[in-house]
Write a protein that holds these residues in place. Structure first.
Motif, PDB file in Angstrom:
ATOM      1  N   GLY A 477       0.927  -1.252  -0.062  1.00  0.00           N
ATOM      2  CA  GLY A 477      -0.229   0.017  -0.099  1.00  0.00           C
ATOM      3  C   GLY A 477       0.824   1.117  -0.065  1.00  0.00           C
ATOM      4  O   GLY A 477       0.288   2.359   0.209  1.00  0.00           O
TER       5      GLY A 477
ATOM      6  N   ARG B 300      -1.353   8.942  -0.681  1.00  0.00           N
ATOM      7  CA  ARG B 300      -2.413   8.613  -1.253  1.00  0.00           C
ATOM      8  C   ARG B 300      -3.475   8.509  -0.179  1.00  0.00           C
ATOM      9  O   ARG B 300      -3.312   8.029   0.922  1.00  0.00           O
ATOM     10  N   ARG B 302      -6.333   7.151   1.983  1.00  0.00           N
ATOM     11  CA  ARG B 302      -6.451   5.879   2.412  1.00  0.00           C
ATOM     12  C   ARG B 302      -8.181   5.679   2.165  1.00  0.00           C
ATOM     13  O   ARG B 302      -8.833   6.391   2.240  1.00  0.00           O
ATOM     14  N   SER B 340      -5.538  -0.294   0.380  1.00  0.00           N
ATOM     15  CA  SER B 340      -5.612   0.975   1.031  1.00  0.00           C
ATOM     16  C   SER B 340      -5.695   2.068  -0.239  1.00  0.00           C
ATOM     17  O   SER B 340      -6.070   3.304  -0.054  1.00  0.00           O
ATOM     18  N   VAL B 341      -5.022   1.815  -1.397  1.00  0.00           N
ATOM     19  CA  VAL B 341      -5.021   2.743  -2.566  1.00  0.00           C
ATOM     20  C   VAL B 341      -6.031   2.631  -3.666  1.00  0.00           C
ATOM     21  O   VAL B 341      -6.094   3.330  -4.435  1.00  0.00           O
ATOM     22  N   GLU B 342      -6.956   1.480  -3.301  1.00  0.00           N
ATOM     23  CA  GLU B 342      -7.941   1.329  -4.448  1.00  0.00           C
ATOM     24  C   GLU B 342      -8.699   2.627  -4.332  1.00  0.00           C
ATOM     25  O   GLU B 342      -9.506   3.082  -3.475  1.00  0.00           O
TER      26      GLU B 342
END
Lengths: 484, 637
Positions: A477, B300, B302, B340-342
């Motif tokens: 992530g 980015r 979350r 988390s970056v979707e």
């Protein structure tokens, strides 16, 4: 406030519509109010009162209670009121127990406190399209739950869809359709954005050529708080199609993607549902989505004609089904000599053994009778011991055999449902653009194809870890490494 | 959502034989249709649904196009032709009633041509197998020509009646036409596919008409956008053993199933479904604060893990993990929380909440729920390795989510209960019905009627009446206590039959309930005869719905000759959660055994106490019972 159909809230409130549940087949839709505005509501000491066969229910006992509550009937004086030129529901008088001093309470300014009566109870339920369907005032043939549930599913009426219904009829389908397409509550819209919002929020456009029925549906929608979703129009759709009258009388497209035609001659309405735009009349269908249609016709000849017209108008996936629905009753069946004398039982021997025993006893009795003619009443006494009232049934509620059977009156045929689909218009130019676009995909790398499996994810992260070559900060992530 | 074919959507491809193939569309792939050829996925991406494509022969291909859209007029051509000319080519070849011709009695004329002379002879077809194979492998020829050739070489073609000719043509078309139709894979299409092509029992033989019926009776609908200061709504409680099909059907009705692909013009929203809601456990907010110091450069945003409070499905499952495998057709994998970056996670991640029966009924026994991962300070966190830190967050998030899901589920107030399970429905209802708000609909599906019959019996009017009588009796016992021994014995004599059997037990239990009975709520009877509290549901109704398919063709309209058997739509139980009158429990006074008088006396007492009581004998739920009440009312008046 949102419609009680969509969001009844935790408790019943003034002005909401409620469904009073009397029995499984008997529900009474009621507008809850303490203010007697209609003539037939006047004259009760308790304010507005609903009379049922289980007694009288002043609305003051129905408001501000949690939904689903059981409510006891109240002692209401319906007799005094009946003398004042009221003609309706006087037969219910028997249910009310007359109070001692009705005149005093009528004269008092405040509403009389309701007192409980022992005539029965009801349950106050939030309204649903299903309860409305079972209780609505019949104006035409009603589309019942088994049919409309299937229709709405097959014409893909989903939150946000735009649905056309013709004709409105008794409004049963209209309620169900409103629930199906309901997505939001465009209540606080100004007129400017209304047309924009119309297509995104889920709408039902219902058309009825019978003026009186149209008015009733329109009023119902307002009373039920559904008028922000349902637009009722008085129109002969055979002749005038499904357009809406926009500004300065211009034709406006409802941009529908679900259509339900409950008309005697659907083939006369279908030509108004094509993809073709004419200069003054745009297509009534949404150009950007598939159009699903369903027609509802009781006769096979209507179906044949409808299907034939659909084929000529390029509808595809034409299918015809009929919904066979039955309700099943489950009860306990009592068979046996011990139930003799009870109501609703089979007072015959339950088994061969029991029959033998009874026969032997009869034989024995006969022998005794021959021997001693004075002993007449013995067998009768035996029966009388079992002979009891209904409470005996309650005593035996756990016995008997559990059985099921279809309801006594079946609806063996409602209507034939014809379904069809009209895809979006697809021209050679569209094809060329699509081809140009898919050409671009060719150059791209494989895009993400949905969620990955756990295994795949681990593999990916391993590969990524390898690429990062020790730079662990990039794993998982993209969490930044705090310490530099 | 289904305005055009997009990747990575799943689509249903219907072949000329009627079989359906489900494929996931990915660009640059060759999709094989077996003997019906193959095509490149790019040739259908971006095109509308419900188009029928035909694979082109090499001779017809140009500009790299190997597919051709078959127009609707072409698909219907034969039928339309047939309608226009009822005589079908030859003058009198129809053995069926003919619209144009009548005999002297005015009855429709049937011709002498029938299947009397048709002999099933393998030599009728003059083309040999090898010749047909050669024709088929000839890439330059067209399947239509092939069919014409085969038909022209059939010796007895002119003998065929209209029926058999039509059937013959159709059979040949099914065999040789290289066509396919692309159908969007929504719940309807998926159910049909699973019914016809897959193991139907895996989805409990649930059919489209049943899914529709259940959705309607359960009053499933979308909640609409959240308004301020509003309690949550449209929360549905579910038990689903169909592999997620029922969840999908419910979610579709709620508008949260189909994943909206963001268009390129709009900026990708981080949480497009719902703004942060009040009442989120503080842990979540704490977590955000803990995170804050560690951020040193812009990162980015979350994914928002805040669970939705409205428009939600809460699924209770019997295994450690729910079986929601069918949701993969709708781009949702519950085992896979969105990264988390979707930018645009599936709505079901926040709207579908699952918990086990253990978590629901005995949450302390569940380790995920009961063991909270220790909270670490920001100093501790920054000292951690990044993967350990993300592990920490993951654990905290998992625990917080579980806690929130379990706590909200146990708090109840659900707007509907939808069940399709192998388990005994009574045991399910016993635990889940109390979690519903008043007026909520209960819908239970079963492929067989027997389990539902038992549910009907448990919630029947007779049992409810017996339950209330038993309740009152115990209440009377506990209120009067031992002070009125004589009364108790007279009561017992009155309650003849089986009630006497467990006398000792009853007394013991009555003693137990004495303490709890002083409260507002009645204790649920611990009695095998009452497996669930029958006062919480209205008398259930059982429905059975079956969609019979018809063929509509000119002169040949009839129901289909065969259909799928088995459960044939199954059975749907419908009921409504209600709130029975509670409060002061009235002592059973008056003459025992005379139910009418006793309730009358009880009522008066209740009224004077200001709280009405339940009236078991005036049960107006079942048809029979209501008639009885009516009689009673009349006699009373």
């Amino acid at each position: 406030m949102q419609s009680a159909f969509f969001n009844p809230g935790p408790t019943t409130t003034e002005g909401q519509i409620a469904s009073l549940h009397l029995s499984r087949d008997q529900q009474l839709p009621v507008q809850l109010t303490t203010v007697a505005s209609r003539a037939e509501d006047q004259g009760y000491a308790e304010g507005v009162v609903t009379n049922t066969r289980f007694g009288s229910f002043p609305h003051s006992t129905l408001i501000d209670i949690p939904w689903g509550c059981q409510v006891l009937a109240s002692k209401v004086d319906t007799g005094t009121r009946g003398r004042d030129n009221f003609t309706h529901s006087r037969k219910r008088k028997a249910n009310a127990i007359s109070t001692d001093s009705p005149t005093d309470s009528t004269e008092s300014a405040s509403l009389k406190q309701a007192t409980a009566a022992n005539s029965g109870f009801i349950h106050v339920l939030p309204p649903t399209p299903e309860s409305w369907t079972t209780s609505l005032p019949h104006r035409t043939q009603v589309v019942y739950t088994p049919d409309y549930s299937y229709v709405l599913q097959q014409i893909r009426a989903q939150p946000g869809s735009t649905l056309i219904e013709a004709g409105s009829g008794s409004g049963s389908f209209t309620h169900a359709a409103a629930r199906a397409v309901f997505q939001g509550a465009p209540t606080s819209l100004n007129n400017a954005s209304k047309t924009e919002e119309m297509h995104t929020a889920g709408k039902v456009f219902t058309f009825e050529f019978h003026a009186e029925r149209h008015e009733k549906v329109k009023t119902e929608m307002e009373e039920h708080g559904l008028d922000s979703i349902v637009t009722a129009t008085h129109r002969d759709v055979y002749k005038d199609g499904f357009w809406l009258t926009g500004e300065r009388g211009a034709y406006q497209s409802p941009r529908a993607n679900c259509i339900f035609l409950d008309l005697p001659a659907p083939w006369e309405a279908l030509p108004h549902l094509t993809r073709q735009d004419t200069p003054d009349k745009p297509s009534a269908l949404d150009p950007d989505s598939t159009a699903y249609v369903c027609t509802f016709s009781p006769c096979i000849e209507q179906v044949q004609r409808t299907v034939s017209t659909m084929r000529r108008l390029s509808w595809l996936e034409i299918e015809m089904v009929e919904i066979q629905h039955k309700r099943i009753e489950v009860k306990r069946e009592y068979t046996g000599l011990k139930y003799e004398g009870m109501r609703g039982v089979n007072p015959v021997a339950a088994t061969v053994d029991e029959a033998l025993e009874r026969l032997r006893q009869v034989e024995e009795n006969a022998r005794e009778h021959q021997q001693d003619t004075r002993n007449k009443s013995r067998s009768k006494n035996g029966v009388q011991q079992n002979n009891s009232s209904e409470s005996a049934v309650q005593k035996h509620w756990d016995e008997g055999k559990l059985i099921h059977r279809a309801e006594p009156e079946l609806k063996t045929h409602t209507s034939y449902l014809v379904f069809a689909v009209l895809p979006r218009e697809w021209t050679e130019e569209d094809e060329a653009t699509a081809r140009a676009r898919t050409g671009q995909i060719d150059g791209q790398s494989q895009p993400k194809t949905g969620p990955k499996s756990q295994k795949q994810r681990k593999k990916d992260s391993r590969i990524r870890a390898g690429q990062a070559n020790g730079n662990v900060g990039q794993v998982d992530g993209g969490l930044p490494n705090a310490s530099p | 959502m289904f305005d055009k074919i997009q990747f990575p959507q799943y689509v249903a491809l219907r072949l000329p034989s009627g079989t359906v193939k489900v494929e996931q569309i990915t660009p640059n792939t060759l999709i094989s249709l077996g003997k019906y050829g193959s095509f490149h996925s790019n040739q259908i991406i971006g095109r509308p649904y419900y188009l029928t494509f035909e694979t082109l022969d090499r001779a017809e291909q140009k500009d790299g196009r190997d597919l051709r859209v078959v127009k609707a007029s072409e698909i219907h051509a034969e039928t339309i032709l047939e309608e226009a000319e009822p005589d079908l080519g030859e003058d009198d070849s129809v053995s069926t009633p003919n619209a144009g011709q009548f005999d002297e009695y005015g009855l429709p004329l049937t011709t002498d041509k029938s299947n009397v002379n048709i002999i099933d002879d393998p030599n009728n077809q003059k083309l040999t197998y090898d010749e047909i194979e050669a024709l088929k492998s000839d890439k330059m020829s067209n399947p239509k020509e092939l069919i014409t050739k085969i038909m022209a070489n059939h010796a007895q073609l002119d003998q065929k009646t209209a029926f058999s000719l039509a059937k013959y043509t159709l059979r040949k078309q099914k065999k040789y036409m290289k066509r396919f139709t692309v159908i969007p894979l929504d719940v309807c299409a998926l159910t049909t596919f699973l019914m016809e092509e897959k193991d139907f029992t895996r989805i409990l033989e649930i059919r489209n008409e049943t899914l529709g019926l259940m959705g309607s009776w359960a009053n499933v609908h979308a909640s609409g956008p959240a308004l301020e200061q509003e309690e949550s709504r449209c929360r549905y409680l579910m038990v689903d053993d169909t592999g997620g099909l029922l969840v999908a059907a419910v979610a579709e009705r709620m508008g949260i199933l189909h994943h909206q692909q963001p268009t390129q013009s709009e900026p990708s929203p981080t949480h497009p479904h719902k703004p942060k809601v009040e009442g989120v456990p503080t842990e979540m907010q704490d977590e955000a604060q803990i995170e804050a110091p560690s951020i040193q450069r812009p990162r980015r945003q979350r994914y928002d893990h805040t669970l939705a409070t409205s428009n939600t499905i809460t699924l209770v499952h019997a295994n450690q993990q729910p079986n929601l495998s069918l949701l993969r057709y709708f781009a949702f994998d519950h085992t896979q929380p969105p990264s988390s970056v979707e930018p645009n996670p599936h709505q079901l991640h926040t709207h579908l909440q699952t918990l086990t029966w253990l978590q629901l009924l005995q949450p302390e026994a569940d380790s995920t729920y009961s063991s909270e991962p220790p909270v670490r300070t920001s100093e501790e966190l920054s000292a951690l390795k990044p993967n350990h830190r993300s592990n920490y967050y993951r654990k905290r998030r998992r625990w917080a989510r579980t806690k929130q899901v379990v706590d909200t589920a146990r708090a109840g107030g659900f707007d509907g209960l939808i069940v399709a399970t192998y388990m005994d429905p009574i045991s399910v209802l016993k635990h889940l019905v109390p979690l519903l708000r008043g007026g909520a609909q209960v819908v239970v599906y079963s492929p067989t009627i027997e389990p539902l019959m038992e549910v009907c019996d448990v919630y029947s009017t007779a049992r409810r009446t017996a339950y209330l009588q038993e309740m009152r009796r115990r209440q009377a016992l506990s209120l009067d206590g031992t002070a009125d021994e004589t009364k108790e014995t007279s009561q017992k004599e009155d309650n003849t039959g089986r009630m006497e059997v467990g006398d000792e037990d009853d007394k013991a239990r009555a003693d137990e309930t004495r303490d709890t009975a002083s409260g507002q709520e009645l204790p649920v009877l611990d009695d095998a005869r009452f497996p669930a509290d029958p006062t919480l549901l209205l008398t259930p109704a059982l429905h059975h719905s079956y969609a019979r398919q018809w063929q509509v063709l000119p002169g040949r309209t009839h129901p289909l000759m065969t259909a799928k058997g088995g459960a044939e739509g199954g059975y749907v139980l419908v009921s409504t959660r209600v709130i029975p009158l509670q409060g002061v429990i009235v002592q059973a006074r008056g003459k025992p055994g005379r139910a009418k008088k006793r309730t009358g006396a009880g009522l008066d007492q209740a009224t004077s106490a200001g709280t009405p009581i339940d009236n078991g004998n005036n049960d107006n739920l079942g048809g029979q019972a209501s008639k009885r009440t009516k009689v009673e009312n009349d006699t009373a008046a």
